[in-house]
Design an enzyme around this catalytic site. Structure first.
Site, PDB file in Angstrom:
ATOM      1  N   LYS A   1      -1.639 -15.263   8.454  1.00 50.12           N
ATOM      2  CA  LYS A   1      -2.796 -15.446   7.586  1.00 50.12           C
ATOM      3  C   LYS A   1      -2.465 -16.493   6.524  1.00 50.12           C
ATOM      4  O   LYS A   1      -1.301 -16.747   6.261  1.00 50.12           O
ATOM      5  CB  LYS A   1      -3.202 -14.117   6.944  1.00 50.12           C
ATOM      6  CG  LYS A   1      -2.106 -13.435   6.102  1.00 50.12           C
ATOM      7  CD  LYS A   1      -2.556 -12.058   5.646  1.00 50.12           C
ATOM      8  CE  LYS A   1      -1.548 -11.474   4.681  1.00 50.12           C
ATOM      9  NZ  LYS A   1      -1.880 -10.088   4.288  1.00 50.12           N
ATOM     10  N   HIS A   2      -3.485 -17.180   5.958  1.00 53.09           N
ATOM     11  CA  HIS A   2      -4.928 -17.015   6.153  1.00 53.09           C
ATOM     12  C   HIS A   2      -5.436 -18.312   6.756  1.00 53.09           C
ATOM     13  O   HIS A   2      -5.506 -19.320   6.059  1.00 53.09           O
ATOM     14  CB  HIS A   2      -5.630 -16.756   4.837  1.00 53.09           C
ATOM     15  CG  HIS A   2      -5.100 -15.579   4.066  1.00 53.09           C
ATOM     16  ND1 HIS A   2      -3.962 -15.654   3.268  1.00 53.09           N
ATOM     17  CD2 HIS A   2      -5.542 -14.303   3.974  1.00 53.09           C
ATOM     18  CE1 HIS A   2      -3.755 -14.478   2.695  1.00 53.09           C
ATOM     19  NE2 HIS A   2      -4.686 -13.619   3.113  1.00 53.09           N
TER      20      HIS A   2
ATOM     21  N   ARG B   1       2.834 -14.630  -3.520  1.00 59.11           N
ATOM     22  CA  ARG B   1       3.126 -14.007  -2.227  1.00 59.11           C
ATOM     23  C   ARG B   1       3.663 -14.990  -1.196  1.00 59.11           C
ATOM     24  O   ARG B   1       4.222 -14.581  -0.173  1.00 59.11           O
ATOM     25  CB  ARG B   1       1.856 -13.361  -1.673  1.00 59.11           C
ATOM     26  CG  ARG B   1       1.248 -12.310  -2.583  1.00 59.11           C
ATOM     27  CD  ARG B   1      -0.261 -12.181  -2.378  1.00 59.11           C
ATOM     28  NE  ARG B   1      -0.618 -11.795  -1.041  1.00 59.11           N
ATOM     29  CZ  ARG B   1      -1.862 -11.897  -0.546  1.00 59.11           C
ATOM     30  NH1 ARG B   1      -2.832 -12.403  -1.274  1.00 59.11           N
ATOM     31  NH2 ARG B   1      -2.109 -11.513   0.686  1.00 59.11           N
TER      32      ARG B   1
ATOM     33  N   HIS C   1     -11.222 -12.943  -3.614  1.00 62.84           N
ATOM     34  CA  HIS C   1     -11.755 -11.610  -3.907  1.00 62.84           C
ATOM     35  C   HIS C   1     -12.977 -11.705  -4.828  1.00 62.84           C
ATOM     36  O   HIS C   1     -13.840 -10.823  -4.812  1.00 62.84           O
ATOM     37  CB  HIS C   1     -10.698 -10.732  -4.580  1.00 62.84           C
ATOM     38  CG  HIS C   1      -9.610 -10.283  -3.651  1.00 62.84           C
ATOM     39  ND1 HIS C   1      -8.478 -11.036  -3.443  1.00 62.84           N
ATOM     40  CD2 HIS C   1      -9.494  -9.174  -2.879  1.00 62.84           C
ATOM     41  CE1 HIS C   1      -7.688 -10.405  -2.581  1.00 62.84           C
ATOM     42  NE2 HIS C   1      -8.283  -9.282  -2.223  1.00 62.84           N
TER      43      HIS C   1
ATOM     44  N   ARG D   1       0.828  -1.211   0.000  1.00 63.36           N
ATOM     45  CA  ARG D   1       0.000   0.000   0.000  1.00 63.36           C
ATOM     46  C   ARG D   1       0.863   1.262   0.000  1.00 63.36           C
ATOM     47  O   ARG D   1       0.483   2.281  -0.564  1.00 63.36           O
ATOM     48  CB  ARG D   1      -0.933   0.023   1.217  1.00 63.36           C
ATOM     49  CG  ARG D   1      -1.660  -1.287   1.519  1.00 63.36           C
ATOM     50  CD  ARG D   1      -2.361  -1.883   0.321  1.00 63.36           C
ATOM     51  NE  ARG D   1      -3.157  -3.057   0.719  1.00 63.36           N
ATOM     52  CZ  ARG D   1      -3.650  -3.924  -0.125  1.00 63.36           C
ATOM     53  NH1 ARG D   1      -3.430  -3.791  -1.439  1.00 63.36           N
ATOM     54  NH2 ARG D   1      -4.367  -4.953   0.301  1.00 63.36           N
TER      55      ARG D   1
ATOM     56  N   ASP E   1     -10.699 -12.149   7.214  1.00 64.99           N
ATOM     57  CA  ASP E   1     -10.244 -11.458   6.012  1.00 64.99           C
ATOM     58  C   ASP E   1     -11.352 -10.458   5.653  1.00 64.99           C
ATOM     59  O   ASP E   1     -12.432 -10.460   6.251  1.00 64.99           O
ATOM     60  CB  ASP E   1      -9.996 -12.454   4.888  1.00 64.99           C
ATOM     61  CG  ASP E   1      -8.985 -11.966   3.858  1.00 64.99           C
ATOM     62  OD1 ASP E   1      -8.708 -10.751   3.832  1.00 64.99           O
ATOM     63  OD2 ASP E   1      -8.490 -12.793   3.072  1.00 64.99           O
TER      64      ASP E   1
END
Length: 333
Positions: free
Chosen positions: A169-170, A139, A182, A71, A251
């Site tokens: 996570k997750h 990732r 998503h 981010r 999440d």
């Protein structure tokens, strides 16, 4: 205090957000790229959240992993490598990979702490498979549970050294999902015995301060509900079999893997045993719906939150030295 972490709409609090957050009292906040511009702007934003809540230790989260999930990005902040870079080094030099992962995480945490962010949604403990969705495989720290756990522990330690709380996570594992949560709800058909591979890194790091669930159906445990909404998976698998007793957040409940209204999903996750709901997108109507559907944070969840935030100590380390150490180690590949 409400058991929910809300997102913000922009680089500064709006008047409506200020009023709503003061009334609803969420337990924390999460930041995205829309919220970050410069160091001074971001520090002012996090300071405003502490002032608004009256809590110096209010959790302010971000997903700052490196690679595609960052981010805080160039040109204001430097890029960081994602999990596969450390996985590649582990193939030839395991201890060097662990040290590189620790140095990298400590550098990330120094960068976050400088602007008032105290929780990073890292590390992934998902064990990758040959067909793992790209949303995770790009990732992850690898396909072998022991190395995933070793690098995950190094990341938690590196973050802690610089004054930031990590989130594993997750849970109970995202590596067998072949579609992106998503957009879709994955169903995992692996047997209970096969899923031991997925649980292993989480069991090794069961003492982590915070954890995050996955929106995945595991037929071996609960064929009707994804982990986030399953009392069986939260209670029997995450809390029981893994033995995790840290703060358990969902999440993002806005992901398309879950169905229903925002309030229904939030209430369902808390009923399943999650401590905190994560709602990222700062849509006021949805935040109002969630706040109206959930009660105050239970004592057990408050205790877990307090324990997690109490792990924060004054940060240490030199950013440039940590980056140099990481890069020298990664150059061995």
């Amino acid at each position: 205090m409400k058991p929910v972490i809300f997102g913000l709409s922009g680089p500064a609090l709006t008047d409506d957000e200020r009023a709503f957050f003061a009334e609803s009292q969420p337990c924390g906040f999460i930041l995205f790229r829309r919220n970050v511009e410069t160091r001074s702007q971001l520090r002012a934003l996090t300071d405003s959240l502490r002032t608004l809540t009256g809590r110096d230790d209010v959790p302010i989260l971000i997903d700052q992993e490196g690679g595609r999930v960052a981010r805080m990005a160039p040109p204001e902040w430097p890029p960081f490598p994602a999990g596969p870079a450390f996985d590649a080094l582990y193939e030839i030099a395991p201890m060097s990979a662990i040290e590189a992962a620790r140095a990298n995480a400590q550098a990330i945490a120094l960068m976050l702490a400088e602007v008032g962010i105290n929780v990073d949604c890292l590390p992934l403990l998902d064990v990758a498979q040959p067909d793992t969705t790209e949303a995770i495989s790009t990732r992850a720290y690898g396909r072998e549970p022991q190395r995933v756990a070793a690098m995950g522990r190094a990341v938690i330690d590196g973050l802690r050294r610089a004054g930031v709380v990590g989130v594993v996570k997750h849970m109970p594992g995202h590596g067998r999902a072949v579609v992106d949560t998503h957009y879709h709800l994955p169903t995992v058909t692996a047997s209970d015995a096969e899923l031991e591979v997925d649980l292993a890194p989480f069991t090794a790091l069961k003492d982590a301060p915070m954890g995050m669930t996955s929106h995945i159906v595991f037929e071996a445990w609960d064929a009707a509900r994804p982990a986030t909404l399953s009392p069986v998976i939260v209670g029997d698998i995450i809390r029981g079999r893994i033995g995790f007793d840290g703060l358990l957040m969902t999440d993002d409940i806005d992901m398309k893997a879950l169905s229903g209204t925002a309030g229904e999903k939030a209430a369902g996750a808390l009923a399943a045993g999650c401590d905190v709901v994560l709602d990222c997108w700062a849509r006021m109507d949805e935040m109002v719906d969630i706040a109206g559907r959930i009660g105050d944070m239970p004592d057990a969840s408050l205790a877990r939150l307090d324990r997690a935030m109490a792990t924060i100590k004054p940060g240490e380390g030199d950013f440039a030295e940590l980056i140099a150490k990481r890069d020298a180690l990664l150059a061995l590949v």
